[in-house]
Design a protein around this motif. Sequence first.
Motif, mmCIF file in Angstrom:
data_model
loop_
_atom_site.group_PDB
_atom_site.id
_atom_site.type_symbol
_atom_site.label_atom_id
_atom_site.label_comp_id
_atom_site.label_asym_id
_atom_site.label_seq_id
_atom_site.Cartn_x
_atom_site.Cartn_y
_atom_site.Cartn_z
ATOM 1 N N LYS A 23 0.807 -1.383 -0.152
ATOM 2 C CA LYS A 23 0.020 0.107 -0.211
ATOM 3 C C LYS A 23 0.870 1.083 0.109
ATOM 4 C CE LYS A 23 -3.994 2.320 2.468
ATOM 5 N NZ LYS A 23 -3.818 3.809 2.193
ATOM 6 N N LEU A 24 1.854 1.365 0.558
ATOM 7 C CA LEU A 24 2.356 2.325 0.472
ATOM 8 C C LEU A 24 3.394 2.345 -0.459
ATOM 9 C CD1 LEU A 24 5.742 2.806 3.641
ATOM 10 C CD2 LEU A 24 6.500 3.645 0.989
ATOM 11 N N LEU A 25 3.678 1.762 -1.440
ATOM 12 C CA LEU A 25 4.162 1.890 -2.739
ATOM 13 C C LEU A 25 3.259 2.061 -3.544
ATOM 14 C CD1 LEU A 25 7.241 -0.928 -3.243
ATOM 15 C CD2 LEU A 25 7.386 1.258 -2.622
ATOM 16 N N GLN A 26 1.895 1.625 -3.420
ATOM 17 C CA GLN A 26 0.506 1.984 -4.336
ATOM 18 C C GLN A 26 0.240 3.066 -4.143
ATOM 19 O OE1 GLN A 26 -2.012 -0.278 -3.517
ATOM 20 N NE2 GLN A 26 -1.029 -2.542 -4.381
ATOM 21 N N ASP A 27 0.653 4.303 -2.391
ATOM 22 C CA ASP A 27 -0.153 5.675 -2.571
ATOM 23 C C ASP A 27 1.162 6.513 -2.694
ATOM 24 O OD1 ASP A 27 -2.032 4.131 -0.812
ATOM 25 O OD2 ASP A 27 -1.483 4.974 1.208
ATOM 26 N N MET A 28 2.533 5.862 -2.789
ATOM 27 C CA MET A 28 3.047 6.630 -3.969
ATOM 28 C C MET A 28 3.424 6.951 -5.254
ATOM 29 S SD MET A 28 5.071 8.549 -1.879
ATOM 30 C CE MET A 28 5.623 7.987 0.759
ATOM 31 N N ALA A 29 3.339 5.358 -5.541
ATOM 32 C CA ALA A 29 2.929 5.422 -7.150
ATOM 33 C C ALA A 29 1.923 6.818 -7.650
ATOM 34 C CB ALA A 29 2.938 4.695 -7.491
ATOM 35 N N THR A 30 -0.023 6.458 -5.960
ATOM 36 C CA THR A 30 -0.568 7.605 -6.966
ATOM 37 C C THR A 30 -0.637 8.616 -7.167
ATOM 38 O OG1 THR A 30 -2.260 5.621 -6.498
ATOM 39 C CG2 THR A 30 -3.621 8.113 -6.055
ATOM 40 N N ARG A 98 -1.135 16.359 0.663
ATOM 41 C CA ARG A 98 -1.307 15.253 -0.145
ATOM 42 C C ARG A 98 -0.377 14.117 -0.331
ATOM 43 N NH1 ARG A 98 -4.176 17.289 -5.313
ATOM 44 N NH2 ARG A 98 -4.538 15.085 -5.129
ATOM 45 N N PHE A 99 1.387 14.612 -0.042
ATOM 46 C CA PHE A 99 1.546 13.736 0.109
ATOM 47 C C PHE A 99 1.686 12.642 1.010
ATOM 48 C CE2 PHE A 99 6.263 11.736 0.068
ATOM 49 C CZ PHE A 99 7.344 11.891 -0.856
ATOM 50 N N PRO A 100 1.861 11.364 0.686
ATOM 51 C CA PRO A 100 1.326 10.128 1.327
ATOM 52 C C PRO A 100 2.724 10.171 2.701
ATOM 53 C CG PRO A 100 2.046 9.406 -0.785
ATOM 54 C CD PRO A 100 2.173 10.899 -1.128
ATOM 55 N N ARG A 101 1.966 8.667 3.766
ATOM 56 C CA ARG A 101 2.743 8.939 4.907
ATOM 57 C C ARG A 101 3.823 8.036 3.820
ATOM 58 N NH1 ARG A 101 3.074 8.328 10.049
ATOM 59 N NH2 ARG A 101 4.156 6.477 11.559
ATOM 60 N N PRO A 102 5.314 8.819 3.876
ATOM 61 C CA PRO A 102 6.573 7.675 3.926
ATOM 62 C C PRO A 102 6.947 6.667 4.445
ATOM 63 C CG PRO A 102 7.186 9.900 4.831
ATOM 64 C CD PRO A 102 5.961 10.083 4.182
ATOM 65 N N PHE A 103 6.708 6.060 5.622
ATOM 66 C CA PHE A 103 7.088 5.404 6.424
ATOM 67 C C PHE A 103 5.926 4.344 6.425
ATOM 68 C CE2 PHE A 103 11.257 7.751 5.986
ATOM 69 C CZ PHE A 103 11.627 6.606 5.886
ATOM 70 N N PRO A 104 5.944 2.799 7.484
ATOM 71 C CA PRO A 104 4.811 2.865 7.999
ATOM 72 C C PRO A 104 4.330 2.676 9.632
ATOM 73 C CG PRO A 104 6.115 0.698 7.012
ATOM 74 C CD PRO A 104 7.299 2.410 7.159
ATOM 75 N N ASP A 105 2.658 3.053 9.610
ATOM 76 C CA ASP A 105 2.178 3.894 11.224
ATOM 77 C C ASP A 105 3.428 3.234 11.780
ATOM 78 O OD1 ASP A 105 -0.140 4.212 9.384
ATOM 79 O OD2 ASP A 105 -1.123 3.177 10.447
ATOM 80 N N GLY A 106 3.641 3.310 12.810
ATOM 81 C CA GLY A 106 4.623 3.335 13.946
ATOM 82 C C GLY A 106 5.851 3.882 14.134
ATOM 83 N N VAL A 107 6.252 4.320 12.550
ATOM 84 C CA VAL A 107 7.851 4.702 12.516
ATOM 85 C C VAL A 107 7.233 5.980 12.024
ATOM 86 C CG1 VAL A 107 9.976 4.553 10.878
ATOM 87 C CG2 VAL A 107 8.512 2.916 11.014
ATOM 88 N N ASP A 108 7.684 6.899 13.217
ATOM 89 C CA ASP A 108 8.008 8.654 13.713
ATOM 90 C C ASP A 108 9.121 8.764 12.116
ATOM 91 O OD1 ASP A 108 6.620 8.611 15.832
ATOM 92 O OD2 ASP A 108 8.545 9.519 16.229
ATOM 93 N N CYS A 109 7.997 9.997 11.300
ATOM 94 C CA CYS A 109 8.902 10.257 9.833
ATOM 95 C C CYS A 109 7.972 11.628 9.161
ATOM 96 C CB CYS A 109 7.993 9.874 8.698
ATOM 97 S SG CYS A 109 6.588 9.075 8.722
#
Length: 141
Positions: A23-30, A98-109
Amino acid sequence: MRYMIIVRATPMSEAGVMPEDPKLLQDMATYHEELARAGVLLDGSGLRPSREGWRIGWAGAGKPVLTDGPFAETKELIAGYTLIQVRSPEEAMEWSRRFPRPFPDGVDCEIEVRRLYELEDFGTDPAIDRMREIGVGTSER
């Protein structure tokens, strides 16, 4: 106006951990597809860990000194970037929100957004004209 959306590094990115959540990669691609469709995307990429890089520093009038990575302060490193060209700071801010969260939940970023200088900001000078001739530092597309 060109802006760089900077993805700050984390211990995860500095360890070279690739995203496992599709999902992270999909969100970045979108997101990047939306930028491209809007005609504002100039470039974007992730950066390899600092252990694969180096720095060159100058102290006073001394010679350049090469320092191999990795570098200690992860919070001061960059894990990736997206370069956009927009008409206003407000438009840049809207895209950055609108930039998607760049790291998974639980990782401060976090991301940081900075405007790039344009050659026009430096006034007139033959050196600036040379830069313009080779296409460096311009907002021309």
